[in-house]
Write a protein that holds these residues in place. Structure first.
Motif, PDB file in Angstrom:
ATOM      1  N   ARG A 145     -20.437  10.212  26.492  1.00 49.51           N
ATOM      2  CA  ARG A 145     -19.470  10.349  25.397  1.00 49.51           C
ATOM      3  C   ARG A 145     -18.283  11.203  25.822  1.00 49.51           C
ATOM      4  O   ARG A 145     -17.125  10.881  25.530  1.00 49.51           O
ATOM      5  CB  ARG A 145     -20.158  10.952  24.167  1.00 49.51           C
ATOM      6  N   ARG A 146     -18.571  12.288  26.541  1.00 51.70           N
ATOM      7  CA  ARG A 146     -17.483  13.160  27.017  1.00 51.70           C
ATOM      8  C   ARG A 146     -16.598  12.427  28.022  1.00 51.70           C
ATOM      9  O   ARG A 146     -15.371  12.513  27.965  1.00 51.70           O
ATOM     10  CB  ARG A 146     -18.058  14.428  27.645  1.00 51.70           C
ATOM     11  N   ARG A 147     -17.223  11.709  28.922  1.00 47.32           N
ATOM     12  CA  ARG A 147     -16.450  11.039  29.966  1.00 47.32           C
ATOM     13  C   ARG A 147     -15.651   9.869  29.408  1.00 47.32           C
ATOM     14  O   ARG A 147     -14.517   9.630  29.830  1.00 47.32           O
ATOM     15  CB  ARG A 147     -17.393  10.574  31.079  1.00 47.32           C
ATOM     16  N   LEU A 148     -16.231   9.139  28.486  1.00 46.60           N
ATOM     17  CA  LEU A 148     -15.499   8.030  27.887  1.00 46.60           C
ATOM     18  C   LEU A 148     -14.322   8.512  27.052  1.00 46.60           C
ATOM     19  O   LEU A 148     -13.269   7.854  26.995  1.00 46.60           O
ATOM     20  CB  LEU A 148     -16.442   7.184  27.029  1.00 46.60           C
ATOM     21  N   ALA A 149     -14.475   9.672  26.432  1.00 47.21           N
ATOM     22  CA  ALA A 149     -13.345  10.259  25.694  1.00 47.21           C
ATOM     23  C   ALA A 149     -12.204  10.584  26.653  1.00 47.21           C
ATOM     24  O   ALA A 149     -11.020  10.333  26.356  1.00 47.21           O
ATOM     25  CB  ALA A 149     -13.792  11.512  24.957  1.00 47.21           C
ATOM     26  N   GLY A 150     -12.548  11.112  27.830  1.00 51.10           N
ATOM     27  CA  GLY A 150     -11.524  11.394  28.841  1.00 51.10           C
ATOM     28  C   GLY A 150     -10.848  10.136  29.325  1.00 51.10           C
ATOM     29  O   GLY A 150      -9.621  10.107  29.532  1.00 51.10           O
ATOM     30  N   VAL A 151     -11.627   9.069  29.503  1.00 50.98           N
ATOM     31  CA  VAL A 151     -11.054   7.787  29.923  1.00 50.98           C
ATOM     32  C   VAL A 151     -10.070   7.280  28.871  1.00 50.98           C
ATOM     33  O   VAL A 151      -8.977   6.782  29.193  1.00 50.98           O
ATOM     34  CB  VAL A 151     -12.174   6.753  30.157  1.00 50.98           C
ATOM     35  N   GLY A 152     -10.431   7.416  27.589  1.00 50.93           N
ATOM     36  CA  GLY A 152      -9.538   6.971  26.521  1.00 50.93           C
ATOM     37  C   GLY A 152      -8.216   7.709  26.531  1.00 50.93           C
ATOM     38  O   GLY A 152      -7.143   7.099  26.348  1.00 50.93           O
ATOM     39  N   VAL A 153      -8.271   9.018  26.790  1.00 47.88           N
ATOM     40  CA  VAL A 153      -7.039   9.811  26.854  1.00 47.88           C
ATOM     41  C   VAL A 153      -6.162   9.345  28.009  1.00 47.88           C
ATOM     42  O   VAL A 153      -4.939   9.178  27.864  1.00 47.88           O
ATOM     43  CB  VAL A 153      -7.375  11.304  26.993  1.00 47.88           C
ATOM     44  N   VAL A 154      -6.769   9.113  29.150  1.00 46.64           N
ATOM     45  CA  VAL A 154      -6.014   8.654  30.324  1.00 46.64           C
ATOM     46  C   VAL A 154      -5.339   7.318  30.040  1.00 46.64           C
ATOM     47  O   VAL A 154      -4.160   7.107  30.368  1.00 46.64           O
ATOM     48  CB  VAL A 154      -6.938   8.550  31.557  1.00 46.64           C
ATOM     49  N   LEU A 155      -6.058   6.392  29.425  1.00 47.90           N
ATOM     50  CA  LEU A 155      -5.491   5.069  29.141  1.00 47.90           C
ATOM     51  C   LEU A 155      -4.322   5.166  28.165  1.00 47.90           C
ATOM     52  O   LEU A 155      -3.318   4.453  28.314  1.00 47.90           O
ATOM     53  CB  LEU A 155      -6.571   4.152  28.587  1.00 47.90           C
ATOM     54  N   LEU A 156      -4.424   6.053  27.180  1.00 49.21           N
ATOM     55  CA  LEU A 156      -3.317   6.224  26.232  1.00 49.21           C
ATOM     56  C   LEU A 156      -2.083   6.790  26.920  1.00 49.21           C
ATOM     57  O   LEU A 156      -0.954   6.350  26.663  1.00 49.21           O
ATOM     58  CB  LEU A 156      -3.756   7.137  25.087  1.00 49.21           C
ATOM     59  N   ILE A 157      -2.284   7.788  27.800  1.00 48.68           N
ATOM     60  CA  ILE A 157      -1.155   8.373  28.524  1.00 48.68           C
ATOM     61  C   ILE A 157      -0.507   7.326  29.431  1.00 48.68           C
ATOM     62  O   ILE A 157       0.733   7.219  29.505  1.00 48.68           O
ATOM     63  CB  ILE A 157      -1.615   9.593  29.335  1.00 48.68           C
ATOM     64  N   MET A 158      -1.346   6.530  30.126  1.00 48.82           N
ATOM     65  CA  MET A 158      -0.806   5.479  30.992  1.00 48.82           C
ATOM     66  C   MET A 158       0.027   4.484  30.185  1.00 48.82           C
ATOM     67  O   MET A 158       1.120   4.083  30.608  1.00 48.82           O
ATOM     68  CB  MET A 158      -1.959   4.751  31.714  1.00 48.82           C
ATOM     69  N   ALA A 169       6.009   7.183  38.451  1.00 53.25           N
ATOM     70  CA  ALA A 169       5.361   8.090  39.389  1.00 53.25           C
ATOM     71  C   ALA A 169       4.363   8.990  38.651  1.00 53.25           C
ATOM     72  O   ALA A 169       3.236   9.222  39.120  1.00 53.25           O
ATOM     73  CB  ALA A 169       6.401   8.929  40.124  1.00 53.25           C
ATOM     74  N   VAL A 170       4.757   9.490  37.470  1.00 53.95           N
ATOM     75  CA  VAL A 170       3.838  10.306  36.667  1.00 53.95           C
ATOM     76  C   VAL A 170       2.661   9.451  36.189  1.00 53.95           C
ATOM     77  O   VAL A 170       1.500   9.883  36.204  1.00 53.95           O
ATOM     78  CB  VAL A 170       4.583  10.937  35.472  1.00 53.95           C
ATOM     79  N   TYR A 171       2.970   8.239  35.750  1.00 62.20           N
ATOM     80  CA  TYR A 171       1.926   7.279  35.356  1.00 62.20           C
ATOM     81  C   TYR A 171       0.916   7.102  36.489  1.00 62.20           C
ATOM     82  O   TYR A 171      -0.312   7.137  36.285  1.00 62.20           O
ATOM     83  CB  TYR A 171       2.604   5.963  35.005  1.00 62.20           C
ATOM     84  N   LEU A 172       1.438   6.906  37.693  1.00 62.82           N
ATOM     85  CA  LEU A 172       0.584   6.674  38.845  1.00 62.82           C
ATOM     86  C   LEU A 172      -0.271   7.893  39.151  1.00 62.82           C
ATOM     87  O   LEU A 172      -1.438   7.767  39.553  1.00 62.82           O
ATOM     88  CB  LEU A 172       1.451   6.315  40.062  1.00 62.82           C
ATOM     89  N   ILE A 173       0.274   9.089  38.944  1.00 64.19           N
ATOM     90  CA  ILE A 173      -0.493  10.312  39.179  1.00 64.19           C
ATOM     91  C   ILE A 173      -1.678  10.382  38.227  1.00 64.19           C
ATOM     92  O   ILE A 173      -2.803  10.701  38.639  1.00 64.19           O
ATOM     93  CB  ILE A 173       0.420  11.547  39.041  1.00 64.19           C
ATOM     94  N   PHE A 174      -1.451  10.090  36.940  1.00 63.49           N
ATOM     95  CA  PHE A 174      -2.564  10.091  35.978  1.00 63.49           C
ATOM     96  C   PHE A 174      -3.603   9.037  36.357  1.00 63.49           C
ATOM     97  O   PHE A 174      -4.811   9.298  36.337  1.00 63.49           O
ATOM     98  CB  PHE A 174      -2.036   9.828  34.560  1.00 63.49           C
ATOM     99  N   TYR A 175      -3.137   7.858  36.686  1.00 64.19           N
ATOM    100  CA  TYR A 175      -4.030   6.754  37.051  1.00 64.19           C
ATOM    101  C   TYR A 175      -4.870   7.102  38.283  1.00 64.19           C
ATOM    102  O   TYR A 175      -6.103   6.955  38.286  1.00 64.19           O
ATOM    103  CB  TYR A 175      -3.187   5.506  37.297  1.00 64.19           C
ATOM    104  N   LEU A 176      -4.205   7.585  39.337  1.00 65.37           N
ATOM    105  CA  LEU A 176      -4.912   7.892  40.576  1.00 65.37           C
ATOM    106  C   LEU A 176      -5.859   9.068  40.414  1.00 65.37           C
ATOM    107  O   LEU A 176      -6.941   9.088  41.014  1.00 65.37           O
ATOM    108  CB  LEU A 176      -3.907   8.177  41.695  1.00 65.37           C
TER     109      LEU A 176
END
Length: 415
Positions: A105-118, A146-153
């Motif tokens: 649950r914690r990790r999936l929440a983090g994934v959701g945040v990353v996808l929204l930022i991307m 470039a910032v997008y790519l940093i979050f993604y990577l």
């Protein structure tokens, strides 16, 4: 202009899609545990990644959705979901259910945040043109991308490192040799994913230093395609097909051992036909025996030992001493030395019996026939003896009666 994307990505898409369909079938018909379902999700995401990344599909997705380069966001978002599903699979396999779900649950929440930022950064990035073959390279110089790519990577790399760590940690605990190998192969494929991360990071840094990212773009394409295929094979073909390979290898090894024992066995059979349950096949027929090889091999070992027992009274310890001395002179050591001595003793005993020699007085004959031992070790030992029996020069001397001539005169007296 075509690129590796036009070749590697379709290939990877086909391999992963096949694995996905196979895993879906298994989940539906038998294996419905959460870890297997997470594996199914990971394969589905990965198959979609490579399908969308095929240039012709990429262009089609952009046209269908009416958003320039939307295929890029879709593909990279699916990559994040793929790694998250892999992570979930390993967490579910290696932890009690309650703890696994809390962690996920914690990790999936983090994934959701990353996808929204991307998605937000992608929306404000200027886009246009056909960049189905150089999406990351072309837009890496734009600050927002470039910032997008940093979050993604960052999300991709952290998750991949965690997948590698868990795969290597869980592998020794899996209990199945081929599953251990599959998980380690998965770790190797994930490590190639880190090469992809390094290339994408270089896409951002390279232009700042005056370098052209297109020079190393092929590394990203090769590492991501080959890494994905290796991971999928590690989780599907290796654990499921590996045991079948082991069975095939065992069958081939037993068949080879069965045939290698024939020279020794046949000589003993000719001296004592009663040791065999049935008439022996011809050497040609043996080449085409495919069934019951384990049984036939076990019978051959038993019959060799029975034949050796019939010769026990004809074994002469003086011959064995001469064989030991001669084999040592020829440089034989360890089991090769022991096997040559045993083969020479059997050859000399057969000669003595065939020439109507008198049995050795009770207590002088030596043999370890009938000794309890592990069957696999027994077979390996008798194969060495059979090999020596068929071609060792010490055995040839024993068969010709020449070994006794090598004994000291005081020890070479008539019985």
């Amino acid at each position: 202009m075509s690129s590796l994307n036009d070749v590697l990505y379709p290939l990877a898409a086909i391999v992963v899609a096949a694995a996905f369909l196979w895993q879906v079938t298994r989940v539906i018909t038998s294996q419905r545990d959460p870890g297997a379902i997470a594996m199914c999700v990971s394969f589905g995401c990965l198959a979609a990644v490579f399908t969308v990344s095929v240039p012709v599909v990429w262009v089609g997705v952009d046209r269908l959705l009416g958003v320039a380069q939307i295929a890029g966001l879709l593909a990279q978002s699916l990559v994040i979901l793929f790694t998250a599903a892999q992570q979930a699979m390993l967490v579910l396999w290696s932890n009690p259910p309650a703890r696994a779900w809390r962690t996920m649950r914690r990790r999936l929440a983090g994934v959701g945040v990353v996808l929204l930022i991307m998605a937000a950064l992608f929306a404000v990035t200027p886009r246009g043109g056909d960049h189905s073959r150089d999406f990351a390279v072309h837009f890496a110089g734009i600050p927002t991308y470039a910032v997008y790519l940093i979050f993604y990577l960052t999300a991709f790399t952290v998750t991949k490192i965690d997948v590698i760590r868990m795969a290597l940690r869980y592998a020794p605990l899996s209990g199945k040799v081929w599953l251990r190998r599959g998980l380690r192969l998965m770790a190797v494929g994930s490590a190639l994913g880190l090469v992809y991360s390094a290339v994408r990071a270089a896409d951002v840094i390279g232009p700042l230093l005056g370098a052209d990212p297109r020079r190393w773009e092929f590394l990203a394409q090769v590492s991501t395609s080959m890494g994905a295929i290796i991971e999928v094979l590690g989780l599907t073909l290796v654990p499921r097909g590996g045991p079948q390979l082991s069975l095939a290898h065992d069958w081939w090894r037993q068949r080879r051992q069965y045939r290698r024992l024939r020279p020794l066995w046949f000589s003993l059979y000719q001296a004592s036909p009663d040791i065999a349950l049935e008439a022996p096949p011809s050497p040609l027929a043996e080449r085409f025996i495919l069934r019951d090889i384990r049984y036939l091999l076990t019978r051959r070992v038993i019959e060799i030992r029975d034949g050796a027992l019939t010769l026990r009274g004809y074994r002469d310890p003086r011959v064995e001493a001469a064989a030991l001395a001669r084999a040592s002179e020829l440089g034989l050591k360890g089991e090769d030395l022991s096997a040559a001595v045993e083969a020479a003793a059997l050859a000399a005993a057969l000669r003595a019996r065939d020439s109507d020699g008198e049995p050795v007085p009770s207590g002088q004959g030596t043999a370890d026939a009938g000794k309890d031992t592990d069957m696999s070790l027994e077979i390996a030992w008798l194969v060495k003896v059979a090999r020596a029996f068929a071609g060792d020069p010490v055995v040839a001397q024993a068969r010709a009666g020449e070994l006794m001539e090598r004994l000291p005169e005081t020890g070479n007296k008539a019985r």
